[in-house]
Design a protein around this motif. Structure first.
Motif, short mmCIF file in Angstrom:
data_model
loop_
_atom_site.label_atom_id
_atom_site.label_comp_id
_atom_site.label_asym_id
_atom_site.label_seq_id
_atom_site.Cartn_x
_atom_site.Cartn_y
_atom_site.Cartn_z
N GLN A 239 -51.07 -27.55 40.32
CA GLN A 239 -49.90 -27.34 41.17
C GLN A 239 -48.75 -28.26 40.78
O GLN A 239 -47.59 -27.86 40.77
N GLN A 240 -49.08 -29.51 40.45
CA GLN A 240 -48.04 -30.46 40.05
C GLN A 240 -47.37 -30.01 38.75
O GLN A 240 -46.14 -30.08 38.62
N GLU A 242 -47.25 -26.92 37.44
CA GLU A 242 -46.47 -25.70 37.66
C GLU A 242 -45.14 -26.01 38.33
O GLU A 242 -44.10 -25.45 37.96
N ARG A 243 -45.17 -26.93 39.32
CA ARG A 243 -43.94 -27.29 40.02
C ARG A 243 -42.97 -27.99 39.07
O ARG A 243 -41.76 -27.71 39.08
N LYS A 244 -43.48 -28.87 38.23
CA LYS A 244 -42.63 -29.60 37.30
C LYS A 244 -42.01 -28.66 36.29
O LYS A 244 -40.83 -28.78 35.93
N ARG A 246 -41.39 -25.47 36.73
CA ARG A 246 -40.33 -24.72 37.43
C ARG A 246 -39.08 -25.56 37.58
O ARG A 246 -37.95 -25.07 37.38
N ASP A 247 -39.25 -26.83 37.91
CA ASP A 247 -38.09 -27.71 38.04
C ASP A 247 -37.33 -27.82 36.73
O ASP A 247 -36.11 -27.80 36.70
N ASN A 251 -33.74 -26.44 37.32
CA ASN A 251 -32.89 -27.53 37.79
C ASN A 251 -31.97 -27.94 36.65
O ASN A 251 -32.40 -28.52 35.67
#
Length: 280
Positions: A239-240, A242-244, A246-247, A251
């Protein structure tokens, strides 16, 4: 230098306006070139200037990319001899792993899937086979990682995190499982450095608590609980990551990152501020 940027290769999925350091893009393209040319450890690459022409990059950015790939063990630069695909130790001599792409989300997710299988089975076997000395090593490293996490000690957590996972793999009494865990962590460290610049998010305190729970299950001999808790631990890492990712893709306001320097003997980056680590 590292602040220069180049145009991503055709088919890149990032927004055209997203900033990525030039050295990172060229390093990614160079790894792709090595895979496409089916180059193996020990094979010689074109000169720095030749690679710059092949990749459509400036010589300065190409030089930075080569330095980064040498730092993570993918290239070997020999003075007076040239640039070579590095001969990786142990299981990384496998032809398929030699072409691991640390900036590819597909490859990273496959690696985490593999880790899910290997480390959960390692924890299961450790719960049934660990000797009292091995149980103590697992518990002590889990406690130390939790203490480091509570203190926000990034470097301390990184060291004890490695000790914890290695202690569990030792207690499984299976040389192939231990080799698998070592290989996974070596490959993930390439992603942490090249793609995330050591900035994978996550709560060190929460990871330390997960270590304690896994250690308790192993100490009590509860094989299925140990495997289940290790799976949850790896899922948190997924999860970490995948989130990174995406960021990174969406971003556009993140400041440019500098190219990491040469690796120290202890695995750190020389002459750079201490990086954050994944809570893994």
């Amino acid at each position: 230098m590292s602040g220069e940027s180049v145009t991503p290769s055709e088919g890149a999925k990032e927004p055209a306006t997203a900033y990525r350091p030039g050295y990172e893009l060229v390093a990614e393209q160079l790894l792709t070139y090595i895979a496409e040319q089916d180059l193996m450890p020990g094979d010689r690459l074109p000169t720095e200037q030749g690679l710059a022409l092949i990749l459509g990059a400036t010589r300065n950015v190409t030089r930075e990319a080569i330095k980064v790939l040498a730092a993570i063990g993918r290239l070997s630069v020999r003075r007076g001899a040239g640039i070579f695909v590095a001969a990786s130790p142990g299981a990384l001599n496998d032809d398929r792993l030699a072409h691991f792409q640390p900036t590819s989300m597909e490859h990273v997710m496959m690696l985490i899937d593999y880790r899910h299988l290997i480390e959960s089975d390692t924890a299961r076997k450790a719960a049934g086979l660990a000797t009292p000395i091995e149980v103590r090593a697992i518990c002590e490293s889990a406690e130390e990682s939790h203490t480091a996490g509570l203190a926000g000690d990034v470097q301390g957590f990184a060291a004890t995190d490695e000790l914890f996972h290695d202690s569990v793999s030792v207690a499984a009494h299976n040389v192939f499982l231990r080799s698998g865990v070592t290989t996974i962590r070596r490959l993930m460290s390439q992603t942490d450095i090249l793609l995330f610049h050591g900035d994978v998010p996550g709560s060190l305190e929460a990871a330390g608590r997960q270590h304690l729970a896994i250690a308790d299950a192993i100490a009590s001999g509860d094989a299925e609980k140990a495997a289940e808790l290790m799976q949850a631990h790896i899922d948190t890492t997924r999860q970490q990551v995948e989130r990174k990712i995406r960021d990174r893709l969406f971003n556009l306001t993140s400041p440019p990152a500098a190219a990491p320097g040469p690796r120290r003997a202890d695995g750190g980056v020389a002459q750079e501020p201490p990086p954050e680590v994944s809570a893994s």
